[in-house]
Design a protein around this motif. Structure first.
Motif, mmCIF file in Angstrom:
data_model
loop_
_atom_site.group_PDB
_atom_site.id
_atom_site.type_symbol
_atom_site.label_atom_id
_atom_site.label_comp_id
_atom_site.label_asym_id
_atom_site.label_seq_id
_atom_site.Cartn_x
_atom_site.Cartn_y
_atom_site.Cartn_z
ATOM 1 N N TRP A 1 8.387 5.422 -7.665
ATOM 2 C CA TRP A 1 7.170 5.987 -7.078
ATOM 3 C C TRP A 1 6.244 4.871 -6.620
ATOM 4 C CZ3 TRP A 1 2.028 5.339 -8.150
ATOM 5 C CH2 TRP A 1 1.150 6.214 -7.525
ATOM 6 N N TYR A 2 6.068 3.859 -7.476
ATOM 7 C CA TYR A 2 5.203 2.744 -7.125
ATOM 8 C C TYR A 2 5.700 2.058 -5.855
ATOM 9 C CZ TYR A 2 3.004 -1.826 -7.202
ATOM 10 O OH TYR A 2 2.320 -2.963 -6.831
ATOM 11 N N ASP A 3 7.003 1.834 -5.780
ATOM 12 C CA ASP A 3 7.581 1.128 -4.636
ATOM 13 C C ASP A 3 7.347 1.906 -3.344
ATOM 14 O OD1 ASP A 3 9.055 -1.036 -3.515
ATOM 15 O OD2 ASP A 3 10.819 0.256 -3.389
ATOM 16 N N SER A 4 7.590 3.203 -3.362
ATOM 17 C CA SER A 4 7.445 4.003 -2.143
ATOM 18 C C SER A 4 5.985 4.163 -1.739
ATOM 19 C CB SER A 4 8.079 5.385 -2.328
ATOM 20 O OG SER A 4 7.409 6.118 -3.332
ATOM 21 N N THR A 5 5.103 4.239 -2.724
ATOM 22 C CA THR A 5 3.681 4.433 -2.444
ATOM 23 C C THR A 5 3.018 3.145 -1.980
ATOM 24 O OG1 THR A 5 3.554 6.154 -4.123
ATOM 25 C CG2 THR A 5 1.468 5.162 -3.459
ATOM 26 N N ASN A 6 3.502 2.037 -2.488
ATOM 27 C CA ASN A 6 2.754 0.788 -2.384
ATOM 28 C C ASN A 6 3.261 -0.176 -1.317
ATOM 29 O OD1 ASN A 6 0.512 -0.540 -3.883
ATOM 30 N ND2 ASN A 6 2.041 -2.150 -4.103
ATOM 31 N N SER B 1 -8.733 -1.107 -13.495
ATOM 32 C CA SER B 1 -8.220 -1.701 -12.268
ATOM 33 C C SER B 1 -6.815 -1.179 -11.963
ATOM 34 C CB SER B 1 -8.155 -3.225 -12.401
ATOM 35 O OG SER B 1 -7.411 -3.788 -11.334
ATOM 36 N N PRO B 2 -6.641 -0.476 -10.836
ATOM 37 C CA PRO B 2 -5.283 -0.116 -10.409
ATOM 38 C C PRO B 2 -4.645 -1.318 -9.713
ATOM 39 C CG PRO B 2 -6.866 0.758 -8.856
ATOM 40 C CD PRO B 2 -7.661 0.041 -9.904
ATOM 41 N N TYR B 3 -4.447 -2.370 -10.473
ATOM 42 C CA TYR B 3 -4.024 -3.662 -9.945
ATOM 43 C C TYR B 3 -2.774 -3.538 -9.071
ATOM 44 C CZ TYR B 3 -2.132 -8.429 -9.958
ATOM 45 O OH TYR B 3 -1.610 -9.637 -9.590
ATOM 46 N N PHE B 4 -2.860 -4.128 -7.894
ATOM 47 C CA PHE B 4 -1.753 -4.165 -6.936
ATOM 48 C C PHE B 4 -1.312 -2.786 -6.458
ATOM 49 C CE2 PHE B 4 -0.804 -8.580 -6.407
ATOM 50 C CZ PHE B 4 0.071 -8.619 -5.332
ATOM 51 N N VAL B 5 -2.171 -1.800 -6.590
ATOM 52 C CA VAL B 5 -1.950 -0.545 -5.883
ATOM 53 C C VAL B 5 -2.702 -0.713 -4.563
ATOM 54 C CG1 VAL B 5 -2.193 1.960 -5.914
ATOM 55 C CG2 VAL B 5 -1.731 0.721 -8.040
ATOM 56 N N LEU B 6 -2.020 -1.261 -3.589
ATOM 57 C CA LEU B 6 -2.662 -1.766 -2.379
ATOM 58 C C LEU B 6 -3.430 -0.697 -1.603
ATOM 59 C CD1 LEU B 6 0.207 -4.176 -1.241
ATOM 60 C CD2 LEU B 6 -1.775 -4.692 -2.693
ATOM 61 N N PRO B 7 -2.911 0.538 -1.465
ATOM 62 C CA PRO B 7 -3.696 1.556 -0.759
ATOM 63 C C PRO B 7 -5.012 1.879 -1.461
ATOM 64 C CG PRO B 7 -1.388 2.224 -0.907
ATOM 65 C CD PRO B 7 -1.561 1.044 -1.812
ATOM 66 N N SER B 8 -5.030 1.771 -2.791
ATOM 67 C CA SER B 8 -6.269 2.010 -3.525
ATOM 68 C C SER B 8 -7.281 0.910 -3.214
ATOM 69 C CB SER B 8 -5.990 2.068 -5.033
ATOM 70 O OG SER B 8 -7.176 2.294 -5.764
ATOM 71 N N GLY C 1 -1.834 -8.185 1.289
ATOM 72 C CA GLY C 1 -1.237 -6.858 1.166
ATOM 73 C C GLY C 1 -2.258 -5.759 1.345
ATOM 74 N N VAL C 2 -3.479 -5.988 0.835
ATOM 75 C CA VAL C 2 -4.555 -5.005 1.006
ATOM 76 C C VAL C 2 -4.947 -4.902 2.482
ATOM 77 C CG1 VAL C 2 -6.947 -4.442 0.412
ATOM 78 C CG2 VAL C 2 -5.415 -5.380 -1.333
ATOM 79 N N ALA C 3 -5.007 -6.041 3.169
ATOM 80 C CA ALA C 3 -5.345 -6.031 4.596
ATOM 81 C C ALA C 3 -4.318 -5.220 5.383
ATOM 82 C CB ALA C 3 -5.430 -7.466 5.122
ATOM 83 N N TRP C 4 -3.042 -5.429 5.092
ATOM 84 C CA TRP C 4 -1.985 -4.667 5.764
ATOM 85 C C TRP C 4 -2.115 -3.181 5.427
ATOM 86 C CZ3 TRP C 4 3.125 -7.265 7.264
ATOM 87 C CH2 TRP C 4 3.949 -6.383 7.965
ATOM 88 N N ALA C 5 -2.338 -2.884 4.140
ATOM 89 C CA ALA C 5 -2.531 -1.485 3.734
ATOM 90 C C ALA C 5 -3.751 -0.871 4.415
ATOM 91 C CB ALA C 5 -2.672 -1.396 2.214
ATOM 92 N N SER C 6 -4.761 -1.688 4.683
ATOM 93 C CA SER C 6 -5.952 -1.200 5.382
ATOM 94 C C SER C 6 -5.621 -0.826 6.820
ATOM 95 C CB SER C 6 -7.052 -2.272 5.356
ATOM 96 O OG SER C 6 -7.477 -2.531 4.041
ATOM 97 N N ALA C 7 -4.763 -1.622 7.460
ATOM 98 C CA ALA C 7 -4.332 -1.281 8.822
ATOM 99 C C ALA C 7 -3.546 0.023 8.826
ATOM 100 C CB ALA C 7 -3.496 -2.420 9.408
ATOM 101 N N GLN C 8 -2.749 0.259 7.772
ATOM 102 C CA GLN C 8 -2.023 1.526 7.657
ATOM 103 C C GLN C 8 -2.995 2.676 7.383
ATOM 104 O OE1 GLN C 8 2.229 -0.343 6.036
ATOM 105 N NE2 GLN C 8 0.861 0.633 4.587
#
Length: 483
Positions: free
Chosen positions: A366-371, A213-220, A254-261
């Protein structure tokens, strides 16, 4: 004699494990830690006791058995992990899930399926998901089927793709194998009872064995959502609509927002908009605003899966030896969120779980900028964001700042931000339920949303006290199957 199923909303405070102990004689687990497990993880007697109760509670909430013992989650023998099919491919379908062990409202039905999703790096991986079906679909004049090759008499179900909040990080934490699907009357049940087909992935690593699980890697997780939609549409092409809305709360927000992105970068036909409730935006800032015990659990969970998307990362960069020992125990006993909360509370600060300066490492940057969500990252609107002002989890000042920075960067973006005074994390779903249900309805009905950002603060109409204030935002009941 037929078995009767009764929904019981037990008035049971869940804020303390000690308050759960009186219920253990009805649980279907007698789990105990071994002396070696207690010693290797350096658990106090109190923590060991709490972990045992937490595991029993979690295992009782599994629908019949753990995922590792449920053959549904076994991959077909034809699946080749060295040469997997492309993301969005259907691997296995359970058309009619036996809901005997689920606490699903009467009239609803359920399906489960395995499919392929993709990691942040684009690697195809197997995952699991469910569909919660209403008895009758809500009808919309302009709704179109995913496939025109269908019987005109077939019902047509509008899709809401649901991103779930944190259930845990091990295989056993798949919402598709939890009695009340983890969302219960907060989101999944109201959506299905309102006539929507709820397509809900178990994030990669939850459900199917031998995946991380890439837990809390929202774009994933956003990849999981879109590929689950595609797989469901391919499985039921004449029943499911081409159009879909996205919804999520907490981690799922957060995943929903990442999905919109993601939709702004990789448009998928049929997308109507996103509802993000209590969303995680700038995750590291929110972690910094939370208490230490909560930080411990979340950071350990992120670290355990970060190497799957950042190959140079080592868990030991962030986590102490004591923390690693407890992470190993969590994985060994297949614990989920409640168990992790006990393991990583670390006896109220007497055991150090996180290394000093973990958040200053290059991997954290890296996590902060990616996520992170919002700010300068474009998104596909419209988007409705709901947030409680007293949220101790998805910190309201951080979310508000993210919304406002997004609106400054994209003043014509269609974003509506609603705050609810004196409301906390999960209760935001209840406080705004009729609002987000109406909003979703309007998207399927083709009602346009004007350009621009809107922000509004809602206050309790009657004033005074409510269950939210009396219960301090803690759910004081859970759904139990009584047969």
């Amino acid at each position: 004699m037929a078995t009767k199923q009764i929904f019981l909303l037990l008035l049971l405070p869940l804020s303390s494990l000690q308050q759960l102990q009186s219920q253990t004689n009805t649980w279907n687990s007698n789990f105990h830690l071994t002396p070696a497990q207690i010693s290797l993880a350096n658990l106090s007697a109190t923590t060991a006791n709490n972990v045992e109760f937490a595991v029993r509670y979690e295992r009782t909430n599994n629908a019949g058995q753990l995922t590792r013992h449920d053959p549904f989650y076994d991959l077909p023998t034809s699946f080749d992990p060295a040469n997997p099919p492309p993301p969005g491919t259907v691997l296995k379908v359970e058309q009619y899930t036996n809901i005997t062990h689920y606490t699903i409202p009467m009239s609803l039905s359920m399906s489960r399926f395995l499919y392929t999703t993709e990691t942040l790096n684009g690697t195809s991986m197997p995952a699991s998901a469910y569909v919660l079906w209403p008895y009758l679909p809500r009808s919309f004049p302009d709704l179109t089927p995913y496939s025109t090759d269908r019987d005109s008499e077939d019902p047509l179900f509008p899709i809401v793709a649901l991103a779930h909040g944190t259930s845990g990080q091990t295989q056993s934490c798949a919402p598709s194998n939890l009695r009340e699907l983890w969302g219960n009357f907060q989101n999944s049940f109201p959506l299905a009872l309102s006539g929507y087909a709820v397509v809900a992935p178990d994030y990669l690593g939850l459900g199917v064995a031998d995946t991380v699980s890439p837990y809390f890697v929202l774009p994933s997780h956003a990849h999981d959502l879109f590929h689950a939609i595609a797989a469901a549409q391919q499985t039921w092409p004449g029943l499911l609509s081409k159009e879909f809305a996205v919804m999520g709360q907490s981690q799922g927000g957060g995943v929903a927002w990442a999905s919109a992105q993601r939709q702004a970068q990789r448009p998928v036909e049929g997308y109507l908009g996103t509802v993000a409730v209590s969303p995680f935006t700038d995750v590291l800032d929110i972690i910094a605003a939370d208490d230490q015990a909560q930080n411990n659990g979340r950071v350990v969970a992120i670290a355990q899966g970060l190497a799957s998307v950042l190959p140079s990362f080592e868990v030991s960069e962030w986590i102490t030896e004591a923390g690693l020992a407890r992470l190993h125990l969590l994985q060994e006993i297949q614990g989920c969120g409640l168990t992790g909360a006990q393991l990583f509370s670390a006896e109220e600060g007497t055991v150090q779980i996180l290394k000093d300066g973990w958040n200053l490492t290059e991997s954290a940057k890296w996590y902060d900028s990616t996520n992170s969500n919002g700010g300068s990252k474009p998104f596909a609107g419209p988007m409705l964001v709901l947030q409680g002002t007293d949220d101790p989890n998805a910190n309201e000042p951080v979310v508000t700042q993210s919304v406002r920075k997004t609106c400054e960067a994209f003043p014509e973006a269609r974003l509506e931000y609603l705050r609810f005074e004196n409301i906390t994390h999960v209760p935001a779903l209840y406080a705004g339920q009729h609002i987000w249900l109406d909003w979703i309805h309007d998207r399927f009905a083709g009602i346009e949303v004007r350009n621009g950002c809107v922000e509004k603060l809602h206050k309790p109409s009657r004033g005074g006290r409510s269950a939210e204030f009396e219960g301090f935002g803690v759910q004081t009941w859970f759904i139990q199957l009584w047969s």
